[in-house]
Design a protein around this motif. Structure first.
Motif, PDB file in Angstrom:
ATOM      1  N   LEU A  15      53.622 -20.989  27.276  1.00  0.00           N
ATOM      2  CA  LEU A  15      52.673 -19.965  27.334  1.00  0.00           C
ATOM      3  C   LEU A  15      53.098 -18.543  27.370  1.00  0.00           C
ATOM      4  O   LEU A  15      52.421 -17.815  27.403  1.00  0.00           O
ATOM      5  N   SER A  16      54.321 -18.351  27.245  1.00  0.00           N
ATOM      6  CA  SER A  16      54.982 -17.061  26.763  1.00  0.00           C
ATOM      7  C   SER A  16      54.916 -16.738  25.248  1.00  0.00           C
ATOM      8  O   SER A  16      54.710 -15.584  24.897  1.00  0.00           O
ATOM      9  N   ILE A  17      55.125 -17.712  24.591  1.00  0.00           N
ATOM     10  CA  ILE A  17      55.403 -17.617  23.215  1.00  0.00           C
ATOM     11  C   ILE A  17      53.891 -17.411  22.368  1.00  0.00           C
ATOM     12  O   ILE A  17      53.748 -16.613  21.660  1.00  0.00           O
ATOM     13  N   VAL A  18      53.232 -18.500  22.613  1.00  0.00           N
ATOM     14  CA  VAL A  18      51.729 -18.519  21.956  1.00  0.00           C
ATOM     15  C   VAL A  18      50.984 -17.110  22.110  1.00  0.00           C
ATOM     16  O   VAL A  18      50.339 -16.700  20.955  1.00  0.00           O
ATOM     17  N   PRO A  19      50.668 -16.661  23.335  1.00  0.00           N
ATOM     18  CA  PRO A  19      49.816 -15.638  23.503  1.00  0.00           C
ATOM     19  C   PRO A  19      50.691 -14.400  22.855  1.00  0.00           C
ATOM     20  O   PRO A  19      49.866 -13.416  22.298  1.00  0.00           O
ATOM     21  N   THR A  20      51.986 -14.479  22.987  1.00  0.00           N
ATOM     22  CA  THR A  20      52.605 -13.193  22.202  1.00  0.00           C
ATOM     23  C   THR A  20      52.471 -13.083  20.781  1.00  0.00           C
ATOM     24  O   THR A  20      52.005 -11.940  20.146  1.00  0.00           O
ATOM     25  N   ALA A  21      52.431 -14.277  20.114  1.00  0.00           N
ATOM     26  CA  ALA A  21      52.440 -14.493  18.671  1.00  0.00           C
ATOM     27  C   ALA A  21      51.248 -13.987  18.416  1.00  0.00           C
ATOM     28  O   ALA A  21      50.673 -13.265  17.210  1.00  0.00           O
ATOM     29  N   ILE A  22      49.978 -14.352  19.150  1.00  0.00           N
ATOM     30  CA  ILE A  22      48.617 -13.934  18.888  1.00  0.00           C
ATOM     31  C   ILE A  22      48.331 -12.459  19.078  1.00  0.00           C
ATOM     32  O   ILE A  22      47.725 -11.812  18.327  1.00  0.00           O
ATOM     33  N   ALA A  23      48.799 -12.071  20.224  1.00  0.00           N
ATOM     34  CA  ALA A  23      48.634 -10.660  20.508  1.00  0.00           C
ATOM     35  C   ALA A  23      49.108  -9.649  19.462  1.00  0.00           C
ATOM     36  O   ALA A  23      48.795  -8.453  19.470  1.00  0.00           O
ATOM     37  N   THR A  24      50.305  -9.738  19.155  1.00  0.00           N
ATOM     38  CA  THR A  24      51.320  -8.936  18.322  1.00  0.00           C
ATOM     39  C   THR A  24      50.864  -9.175  16.477  1.00  0.00           C
ATOM     40  O   THR A  24      51.376  -8.257  15.839  1.00  0.00           O
ATOM     41  N   ARG A  25      50.041 -10.120  16.272  1.00  0.00           N
ATOM     42  CA  ARG A  25      49.740 -10.093  14.906  1.00  0.00           C
ATOM     43  C   ARG A  25      49.153  -8.796  14.119  1.00  0.00           C
ATOM     44  O   ARG A  25      49.464  -8.727  13.151  1.00  0.00           O
ATOM     45  N   ALA A  57      48.010 -17.043  30.812  1.00  0.00           N
ATOM     46  CA  ALA A  57      48.152 -16.811  29.333  1.00  0.00           C
ATOM     47  C   ALA A  57      47.421 -15.649  28.746  1.00  0.00           C
ATOM     48  O   ALA A  57      47.985 -14.841  28.087  1.00  0.00           O
ATOM     49  N   LEU A  58      46.165 -15.537  29.418  1.00  0.00           N
ATOM     50  CA  LEU A  58      45.546 -14.406  29.196  1.00  0.00           C
ATOM     51  C   LEU A  58      45.989 -13.093  29.494  1.00  0.00           C
ATOM     52  O   LEU A  58      46.113 -11.969  28.854  1.00  0.00           O
ATOM     53  N   GLN A  59      46.701 -13.136  30.578  1.00  0.00           N
ATOM     54  CA  GLN A  59      47.310 -11.761  31.148  1.00  0.00           C
ATOM     55  C   GLN A  59      48.554 -11.706  30.177  1.00  0.00           C
ATOM     56  O   GLN A  59      48.867 -10.353  30.089  1.00  0.00           O
ATOM     57  N   LEU A 113      58.866  -3.955  29.737  1.00  0.00           N
ATOM     58  CA  LEU A 113      58.978  -4.500  31.435  1.00  0.00           C
ATOM     59  C   LEU A 113      58.703  -3.276  32.617  1.00  0.00           C
ATOM     60  O   LEU A 113      57.860  -3.490  33.261  1.00  0.00           O
ATOM     61  N   ARG A 114      59.602  -2.265  32.218  1.00  0.00           N
ATOM     62  CA  ARG A 114      59.217  -1.127  33.212  1.00  0.00           C
ATOM     63  C   ARG A 114      57.787  -0.390  33.133  1.00  0.00           C
ATOM     64  O   ARG A 114      57.473  -0.122  34.174  1.00  0.00           O
ATOM     65  N   ARG A 115      57.591  -0.150  31.869  1.00  0.00           N
ATOM     66  CA  ARG A 115      56.356   0.549  31.764  1.00  0.00           C
ATOM     67  C   ARG A 115      55.250  -0.038  31.969  1.00  0.00           C
ATOM     68  O   ARG A 115      54.226   0.357  32.678  1.00  0.00           O
ATOM     69  N   ASN A 116      55.279  -1.500  32.094  1.00  0.00           N
ATOM     70  CA  ASN A 116      54.251  -2.420  32.366  1.00  0.00           C
ATOM     71  C   ASN A 116      54.421  -3.204  33.596  1.00  0.00           C
ATOM     72  O   ASN A 116      54.098  -4.480  33.581  1.00  0.00           O
ATOM     73  N   LEU A 117      55.133  -2.641  34.787  1.00  0.00           N
ATOM     74  CA  LEU A 117      55.617  -3.317  35.910  1.00  0.00           C
ATOM     75  C   LEU A 117      54.616  -3.934  36.635  1.00  0.00           C
ATOM     76  O   LEU A 117      54.484  -4.993  36.932  1.00  0.00           O
ATOM     77  N   THR A 118      53.299  -3.407  36.736  1.00  0.00           N
ATOM     78  CA  THR A 118      52.363  -3.914  37.653  1.00  0.00           C
ATOM     79  C   THR A 118      51.826  -5.168  37.026  1.00  0.00           C
ATOM     80  O   THR A 118      51.636  -6.267  37.471  1.00  0.00           O
ATOM     81  N   MET A 119      51.474  -5.087  35.623  1.00  0.00           N
ATOM     82  CA  MET A 119      50.998  -6.152  34.750  1.00  0.00           C
ATOM     83  C   MET A 119      52.152  -7.363  34.754  1.00  0.00           C
ATOM     84  O   MET A 119      51.658  -8.480  34.879  1.00  0.00           O
ATOM     85  N   THR A 120      53.305  -7.033  34.670  1.00  0.00           N
ATOM     86  CA  THR A 120      54.379  -8.066  34.600  1.00  0.00           C
ATOM     87  C   THR A 120      54.410  -8.697  35.954  1.00  0.00           C
ATOM     88  O   THR A 120      54.434 -10.051  36.016  1.00  0.00           O
ATOM     89  N   LEU A 121      54.417  -7.995  37.116  1.00  0.00           N
ATOM     90  CA  LEU A 121      54.276  -8.722  38.419  1.00  0.00           C
ATOM     91  C   LEU A 121      53.169  -9.547  38.548  1.00  0.00           C
ATOM     92  O   LEU A 121      52.864 -10.794  39.093  1.00  0.00           O
ATOM     93  N   ALA A 122      52.151  -9.225  38.133  1.00  0.00           N
ATOM     94  CA  ALA A 122      50.653  -9.786  38.073  1.00  0.00           C
ATOM     95  C   ALA A 122      50.739 -11.249  37.177  1.00  0.00           C
ATOM     96  O   ALA A 122      50.227 -12.400  37.622  1.00  0.00           O
ATOM     97  N   VAL A 123      51.294 -11.219  36.061  1.00  0.00           N
ATOM     98  CA  VAL A 123      51.860 -12.189  35.332  1.00  0.00           C
ATOM     99  C   VAL A 123      52.542 -13.471  36.136  1.00  0.00           C
ATOM    100  O   VAL A 123      52.399 -14.488  36.097  1.00  0.00           O
TER     101      VAL A 123
END
Length: 300
Positions: A285-295, A190-192, A12-22
């Motif tokens: 929307l938090s679970i499905v994109p994460t599962a797809i992105a980390t596969r 979800a894409l973000q 969360l700290r390393r991707n703070l900007t993207m996290t705020l955008a999400v």
């Protein structure tokens, strides 16, 4: 668990900007989605209240009216009125029948148009007597209309649905437009989330590869990323819930209800239902994109 939470916090700290955008994207999109749910409930509430009050009015022929069932310059006869009353009262779709005489119609006309110049050109004989028909089921009205529309002495049959349905159609259009726009924004959120998690996983790909080789489970590897996305989505969902609560308090309770007291407005139970929907959609929307992105990073 400490390692999982530490990794999630680090991501969360390393991707703070993207996290705020999400968070902001989820906030806006979930607020619109919740607003669509509130709008849907308001439409159904108004529709139910108005439909319960819907009556069919059967207007009798009068000397000044014209119609295919009317004799020119003549009122409906007592025999015709009795036939119409019998037809209505024996119809299984009819709950109650009320007859309004010309004198009663004249009293209503005087009350409604007491400040209008039109009252000077009207007389009691020019009024139309009518039957007011209350239906058992407001949705089932065609049978009653068809049963009396062609009877002698009937000048016109008026159904309030013809005035209310266009209003409800426009409200439904507004409701589905809001929900449709919110779905596009939810897709963007979800894409973000997927992009943020993919970037975080890529930056830790060497560490993930080592963990996979030494036997770490997929769940153990995925959990920190899942927590990251879940935190961002839940923060956005909570902000959206706060926005819905503000809409209920400041727009509906403080503004709309005092101004339009004849309308039954949605209350806190309806807002609670919308909030549950918002939180549920945010979690998905938090679970499905994460599962797809980390596969990709779960393979040795």
């Amino acid at each position: 668990m400490r390692h999982t939470l530490r990794e999630a916090w680090s991501g969360l700290r390393r991707n703070l900007t993207m996290t705020l955008a999400v968070i902001i994207t989820m906030w806006v999109s979930l607020t619109l989605f919740g607003g669509g749910l509130l709008g849907a409930q308001q439409v159904e509430l108004a529709k139910g209240n108005w439909y319960d009050k819907i009556e069919i009015s059967v207007f009798m022929c009068a000397t000044v009216t014209q119609g295919r069932n009317c004799e020119p310059g003549q009122d409906a006869t007592d025999a015709q009125r009795q036939t119409i009353r019998t037809t209505l009262e024996t119809n299984p779709e009819v709950a109650t029948v009320y007859y309004e005489s010309k004198a009663e119609a004249w009293e209503d006309f005087q009350r409604v148009y007491k400040d209008s110049t039109a009252i000077g050109f009207m007389t009691p004989d020019m009024m139309q007597d009518s039957f007011r028909v209350k239906l058992k089921d407001p949705e089932q009205y065609e049978g009653v209309v068809s049963a009396v529309a062609g009877l002698p002495g009937v000048q016109a049959v008026q159904d309030l649905r013809q005035y209310l349905n266009p209003l409800f159609e426009w409200l439904n259009v507004a409701k589905w437009t809001t929900i449709g726009l919110s779905l596009f924004l939810l897709l963007a959120g979800a894409l973000q989330i997927a992009t943020t998690i993919r970037m975080a996983a890529f930056s830790r790909r060497r560490e993930l590869g080592i963990m996979r080789l030494v036997g770490a489970s997929n769940w153990y590897i995925m959990l920190p990323f899942l927590i990251e996305s879940l935190v961002a989505a839940l923060v956005g969902a909570l902000l959206a819930c706060g926005s819905l609560a503000a809409v209920e308090k400041f727009l509906i309770i403080d503004k709309a209800q005092p101004s339009l007291q004849s309308v039954e407005w949605i209350g806190w139970p309806h807002v609670g239902f919308a909030m549950l929907g918002v939180v549920g959609v945010g979690v998905v929307l938090s679970i499905v994109p994460t599962a797809i992105a980390t596969r990709t990073y779960l393979r040795v």
